[in-house]
Design an enzyme around this catalytic site. Structure first.
Site, PDB file in Angstrom:
ATOM      1  CG  HIS A   1      -1.909   0.962   0.954  1.00 23.92           C
ATOM      2  ND1 HIS A   1      -1.674   2.480   1.302  1.00 23.92           N
ATOM      3  CD2 HIS A   1      -3.194   0.643   0.896  1.00 23.92           C
ATOM      4  CE1 HIS A   1      -2.979   3.103   1.301  1.00 23.92           C
ATOM      5  NE2 HIS A   1      -4.015   2.187   0.743  1.00 23.92           N
TER       6      HIS A   1
ATOM      7  CD  GLU B   1      -5.487   1.728  -3.103  1.00 19.69           C
ATOM      8  OE1 GLU B   1      -6.665   1.646  -2.732  1.00 19.69           O
ATOM      9  OE2 GLU B   1      -4.498   1.615  -2.463  1.00 19.69           O
TER      10      GLU B   1
HETATM   11  P1  PGA Z   1      -9.615   5.908   0.264  1.00 20.06           P
HETATM   12  O1  PGA Z   1      -8.314   4.882   0.622  1.00 20.06           O
HETATM   13  O2  PGA Z   1     -10.990   4.969  -0.177  1.00 20.06           O
HETATM   14  O3  PGA Z   1      -9.924   6.344   1.584  1.00 20.06           O
HETATM   15  O4  PGA Z   1      -9.287   6.863  -0.744  1.00 20.06           O
HETATM   16  C1  PGA Z   1      -8.332   3.881  -0.436  1.00 20.06           C
HETATM   17  C2  PGA Z   1      -6.963   2.952   0.100  1.00 20.06           C
HETATM   18  O5  PGA Z   1      -5.972   3.668   0.483  1.00 20.06           O
HETATM   19  O6  PGA Z   1      -6.824   1.999   0.002  1.00 20.06           O
END
Ligand code: PGA
Length: 220
Positions: free
Chosen positions: A96, A145
């Site tokens: 992440h 992401e």
């Molecule tokens: P968010 O986070 O939905 O709060 O934007 C997504 C993530 O960090 O996996």
């Protein structure tokens, strides 16, 4: 019809009682899980409780951890190994952007975490962003992401996310599912999941409230 993976990433949130409330809200809720799999990723401290609550309430929810040690076992104070996690979970989030940034996790460490996980049958959900596109061997599920979309309320466009998901699949034959993550809400989830190359979502902030997350799973 494709199978969707809807993943809740609670990050560093929730106590035992808050987790009990959250799972309690799922009880008796009509969620059509045809072609959908729900995965909840709580903190390590809640893995055992989550497993208990899911089985106690007959919920169709799988568990994931938010990280894993890159070492198999031994003198690594504070770390939690893949075998230890496997007692409670089937999935693990690896790489992440918050871990890459705040804990200086690099490609080499992440590769080790993936190989530890797959050796013990934990399925990695491997996170990438535009500046970190390296995908280690053994990864079948990727979460795309964009950093600027995480926690900001400014999601990527579904079209761009779909384009990137396609690129990821084209350049990594081993990758079977690509999820989108970054400011996913009940209102926008379907604009992503209806895209040809997007196979689910990784939800942070909007997963903390059970009703909102239920709405997301329904709308996906
Ligand atoms: P968010 O986070 O939905 O709060 O934007 C997504 C993530 O960090 O996996």
């Amino acid at each position: 019809m494709k199978n969707l993976l809807i993943v809740a990433n609670w990050k560093e949130n929730k106590t035992k009682n808050e987790a009990m409330d959250w799972f309690g809200k799922f009880k008796g809720e009509e969620v059509s899980l045809e072609n959908k799999e729900i995965v909840v990723c709580p903190s390590y401290t809640l893995l055992a409780k989550a497993k208990y609550l899911i089985s106690e309430n007959n919920l169709e929810i799988k568990i994931g951890a938010q990280d894993v040690s890159r070492f198999e076992k031994g003198a690594y104070t504070g770390e939690v190994s893949a075998t230890q996690i496997k007692e409670f979970a089937d999935y693990v989030i690896i790489g992440h952007s918050e871990r890459r940034k705040n804990f200086a996790e690099d490609d080499e460490m992440l590769e080790k975490k993936v190989s530890e996980s797959t050796s013990f049958s934990l399925i990695p959900i491997f996170c990438v962003s535009s500046s970190n596109m390296e995908i280690p061997q053994g990864v079948t599920i990727v979460a795309y992401e964009p950093i600027e979309a995480i926690g900001t309320g400014n999601p990527d466009t579904p079209e761009n996310a779909n384009f990137v998901a396609k690129e990821i699949k084209n350049s990594n034959q081993q990758v079977l599912q690509v999820l989108y993550g970054g400011s996913v809400t009940a209102a926008n989830v379907n604009s992503f999941t209806k895209m040809e190359n997007i196979d689910g979502v990784l939800v942070g902030g909007a997963s903390l409230d059970a009703s909102t997350f239920l709405e997301i799973t329904k709308n996906a």
